[in-house]
Design an enzyme around this catalytic site. Structure first.
Site, PDB file in Angstrom:
ATOM      1  N   CYS A 107      -0.543 -89.778   6.097  1.00 50.79           N
ATOM      2  CA  CYS A 107      -1.267 -88.598   5.629  1.00 50.79           C
ATOM      3  C   CYS A 107      -0.274 -87.444   5.627  1.00 50.79           C
ATOM      4  O   CYS A 107       0.670 -87.438   6.413  1.00 50.79           O
ATOM      5  CB  CYS A 107      -2.465 -88.300   6.518  1.00 50.79           C
ATOM      6  SG  CYS A 107      -2.043 -87.871   8.214  1.00 50.79           S
ATOM      7  N   HIS A 121       5.445 -87.664  17.288  1.00 50.42           N
ATOM      8  CA  HIS A 121       5.475 -87.479  15.835  1.00 50.42           C
ATOM      9  C   HIS A 121       6.442 -86.367  15.437  1.00 50.42           C
ATOM     10  O   HIS A 121       6.034 -85.235  15.161  1.00 50.42           O
ATOM     11  CB  HIS A 121       4.053 -87.159  15.364  1.00 50.42           C
ATOM     12  CG  HIS A 121       3.919 -86.895  13.903  1.00 50.42           C
ATOM     13  ND1 HIS A 121       4.782 -87.389  12.942  1.00 50.42           N
ATOM     14  CD2 HIS A 121       2.981 -86.167  13.202  1.00 50.42           C
ATOM     15  CE1 HIS A 121       4.399 -86.987  11.753  1.00 50.42           C
ATOM     16  NE2 HIS A 121       3.316 -86.240  11.879  1.00 50.42           N
ATOM     17  N   GLY A 124       0.297 -83.102   5.239  1.00 45.26           N
ATOM     18  CA  GLY A 124      -0.264 -81.763   5.236  1.00 45.26           C
ATOM     19  C   GLY A 124      -0.362 -81.172   3.843  1.00 45.26           C
ATOM     20  O   GLY A 124       0.466 -81.449   2.978  1.00 45.26           O
ATOM     21  N   CYS A 143       5.038 -84.508   6.672  1.00 47.69           N
ATOM     22  CA  CYS A 143       5.078 -85.667   7.566  1.00 47.69           C
ATOM     23  C   CYS A 143       5.617 -86.930   6.898  1.00 47.69           C
ATOM     24  O   CYS A 143       6.005 -87.874   7.591  1.00 47.69           O
ATOM     25  CB  CYS A 143       3.685 -85.953   8.129  1.00 47.69           C
ATOM     26  SG  CYS A 143       3.001 -84.598   9.095  1.00 47.69           S
TER      27      CYS A 143
END
Length: 394
Positions: free
Chosen positions: A379, A349, A381, A90
């Protein structure tokens, strides 16, 4: 050393994955449109660009095989321009910007492009390559690294007692902020309309047809959202608290920015949006990956001699409302300075795009508000957090 300044930023509108306008747009075209628009806005000769760094998660199929190189060619840049693709899930887009900026600061690159994009429609679910995706040895050592992000969000909600009501309230606020910003044109300076061919499925006959469409704004926002409506949504997991209303939407899109040395910008008479000041990453337990920013942000600020209150504007990716709430509370971020125009819950997203979109919006909104410092934080993964510091130029 030179300062790395951002002289332009541009992004596609964000489309709904699978059923939105960008569900049939190939990766090179999707990322290429963002690159082309950013270069045009910078008013630089495409041949003067040395390198393009783009981020993308799940690099396969339409976004496989070093999509940055393909995208820059699709954007019309000459073959003399090089390109590389990075994957920090991300945070891929934010990581790509950091790499491009560091090449300006440390390696003498005069002009580079950084950004990211994602076609979830064409690489996830039935399109994903799952061949030997799980390493059995790693599964024995650290199985949580394979945990779906939805389940990590449930872990955070339970472990830190963040209620469903708080998540829904935050999500409602995100929708309202985005609706207001969209209505008042606060995204217009970053979005470039995109004309594409969309795949349309007939629900009754199951037949698929193609339709030419022009997307001019993000498809995700739901301005008619109500707290009552959010409360009625069923959790995705039994006895859980994560719903389709308090988690980010699956989306397609791309964003890019042109980065150059401050001396080069001055020589060209350009007025930069801001200065890249730094980027950090930090690891955390995979089963609570959503709290990654609480480790990355203090590290970033300490390296630059700053405190939380020195940052005037924060963009924290809204993968899940629970993650934003925990990080905001733990770090002590003023809610009035955080995601002032909403975020991924309302807008969507596209994994590889989001970090680049946050950074671009931070620069534009920061100039609008006449602030000095902004931080984009994510944040990630697998159990990570990242954060990037930008100084706004007025």
């Amino acid at each position: 050393m030179a300062d790395a300044v951002i002289v332009s930023t541009a992004r596609t509108p964000i489309g709904k994955a699978y059923r939105g306008a960008l569900n049939n747009t190939d990766g090179a075209t999707l990322l290429g449109e963002a690159i082309k628009a950013a270069v045009a806005r910078a008013e630089v000769d495409p041949g003067d660009i040395e390198d393009v760094v783009m981020g993308a998660a799940m690099q396969q199929g339409t976004t496989g095989g070093n999509i940055a190189r393909k995208a820059l060619l699709r954007a019309g840049l000459p073959v003399s321009v090089s390109g590389t693709t990075v994957d920090r899930l991300c945070a891929s887009g934010l990581q790509a910007i950091a790499i491009a900026a560091r090449s300006v600061i440390h390696d003498g690159v005069q002009i580079a492009v950084g950004g990211g994009g994602q076609s979830i429609s064409l690489v996830q679910n039935e399109h994903a390559n799952t061949y030997r995706a799980v390493d059995p040895v790693l599964m024995e050592l650290k199985p949580d690294v394979y945990m779906p992000m939805l389940d990590t969000a449930e872990v955070v909600a339970k472990r830190y007692a963040i209620s469903r009501d708080r998540q829904d309230e935050y999500s409602f606020d995100s929708q309202m902020r985005t609706a207001s910003a969209q209505t008042s044109g606060k995204f217009d300076d970053e979005i470039v309309p995109l004309s594409v061919t969309m795949s349309v499925s007939n629900k009754e006959t199951k037949e698929t047809s193609l339709k030419d469409v022009t997307l001019v704004q993000d498809e995700g926002p739901r301005p008619d959202t109500t707290l009552e409506g959010l409360a009625k949504l069923r959790p995705v997991r039994d006895s859980g608290s994560i719903t389709a209303g308090n988690a980010s939407q699956l989306s397609d899109g791309a964003s890019a920015m042109v980065i150059m040395s401050d001396k080069e910008a001055g020589k060209r008479g350009l007025k930069p949006l801001g200065i890249f000041r730094g980027f950090v990453s930090a690891g955390c337990e995979p089963d609570e990956m959503g709290i990654g920013p609480i480790y990355a942000v203090p590290r970033l600020l300490a390296r630059h001699g700053l405190r939380i209150d020195d940052i005037d504007l924060w963009e924290l990716n809204e993968a899940f409302a629970v993650q934003v709430l925990y990080c905001r509370d733990k770090l002590g971020i003023d809610p009035a300075r955080l995601n002032v125009n909403g975020g991924a819950i309302s807008m969507g997203h596209p994994y590889g795009m989001s970090g680049a979109r946050l950074a671009g919006h931070l620069l534009i909104e920061g100039r609008r508000r006449k602030i000095k410092y902004g931080v984009a934080t994510m944040c990630v993964g697998g159990g990570m957090g990242t954060a990037g510091l930008f100084e706004i130029i007025h």
